[in-house]
Write an enzyme that holds these catalytic residues in place. Structure first.
Site, PDB file in Angstrom:
ATOM      1  N   ASP A 148     -42.696   2.491 -58.091  1.00 20.58           N
ATOM      2  CA  ASP A 148     -44.047   2.956 -58.402  1.00 20.58           C
ATOM      3  C   ASP A 148     -44.977   1.760 -58.207  1.00 20.58           C
ATOM      4  O   ASP A 148     -44.513   0.610 -58.150  1.00 20.58           O
ATOM      5  CB  ASP A 148     -44.079   3.458 -59.850  1.00 20.58           C
ATOM      6  CG  ASP A 148     -45.483   3.715 -60.345  1.00 20.58           C
ATOM      7  OD1 ASP A 148     -46.219   4.478 -59.695  1.00 20.58           O
ATOM      8  OD2 ASP A 148     -45.863   3.134 -61.379  1.00 20.58           O
ATOM      9  N   ASP A 199     -48.708   1.274 -59.823  1.00 24.11           N
ATOM     10  CA  ASP A 199     -49.490   0.857 -60.988  1.00 24.11           C
ATOM     11  C   ASP A 199     -48.629   0.710 -62.233  1.00 24.11           C
ATOM     12  O   ASP A 199     -47.942   1.649 -62.646  1.00 24.11           O
ATOM     13  CB  ASP A 199     -50.600   1.876 -61.258  1.00 24.11           C
ATOM     14  CG  ASP A 199     -51.636   1.872 -60.151  1.00 24.11           C
ATOM     15  OD1 ASP A 199     -52.327   0.853 -60.002  1.00 24.11           O
ATOM     16  OD2 ASP A 199     -51.747   2.877 -59.419  1.00 24.11           O
TER      17      ASP A 199
END
Length: 235
Positions: free
Chosen positions: A13, A15
């Site tokens: 991922d 953020d």
């Protein structure tokens, strides 16, 4: 003792996992709420994390009763984020342990990719100072720009699409996801993938239960648990 299965590919991922941006956006969203005399709580922010941008914003607007549209919220947030980037107020730094892990996996020929709910324009702003690291990834799937990603996290679409774009097209059970957000963990589990969660310490433990492994930092990650090459002593 936990039992982990060997993997061949890793999806990160963006953020809160690769980049330390969640606090930046939490502060930004809180400032927008305050413009309308509202207060965005940590619990509300946590529930929005990892979801598609429009869905996350719609949730915050609904929870806070803000008198603006999703598009207006995005415009305010985008303008303020650009200003903070321009003025050097935010730098979107790498999370602890990220550079070491990514370089190690790359140097050992482990295929890597990024799967994010971030919008393309924001993705480019966040990563502009990390182009060398970004070159370590085979590809990035930026969900809002991908017609194949019909549903956002916690649906599994983004991770399934991301896995299919590796040259080897590994089956889900051979893919390890690294995430920070509860919705991302749910998406990885729904995709049939193992997931290492590195949550914000304020995230309620109940949202971490479905993760394969929960860590305080990627600095303590042991690749060999998942059949990946271990770090050497000089790393």
């Amino acid at each position: 003792m936990a039992c982990y299965k060997p993997v061949t590919h890793v999806i990160f991922d963006l953020d809160g996992t690769l980049l330390d941006t969640e606090e930046v956006f939490t502060t930004l969203y809180q400032s927008i709420a305050e413009k309308y005399g509202k207060q965005l709580t940590w619990s509300q922010r946590a529930q929005a994390m990892g979801r598609p941008a429009d869905e996350a914003v719609a949730f915050m607007i609904r929870e806070l009763g803000l008198p603006i549209s999703v598009q207006e919220f995005h415009h305010i947030a985008r303008t303020e984020f650009h200003e903070r980037i321009r003025d050097g107020l935010v730098g979107c730094q790498l999370k602890p342990g990220v550079e070491r892990l990514v370089k190690h996996l790359r140097n050992n020929n482990v295929p890597l990719a990024i799967a994010t709910s971030s919008k393309k324009e924001t993705f480019e702003l966040k990563t502009k100072n990390h182009q060398e690291l970004l070159s370590s990834f085979h590809h990035s799937v930026i969900a809002p720009s991908e017609p194949e990603v019909e549903r956002g996290k916690p649906a599994p679409d983004v991770f399934l699409v991301c896995a299919r774009r590796f040259d080897e097209k590994p089956p889900p059970e051979k893919v390890l996801v690294i995430e920070d957000a509860p919705s991302g963990v749910q998406a990885a589990v729904a995709a049939g993938m193992q997931v290492v969660m590195v949550p914000d310490p304020r995230v309620d433990a109940k949202f971490c239960k479905s993760a394969t492994l929960v860590l305080k930092s990627l600095e303590s990650f042991q690749p060999e648990l998942f059949g990946l090459p271990p770090f050497t002593n000089d790393q």
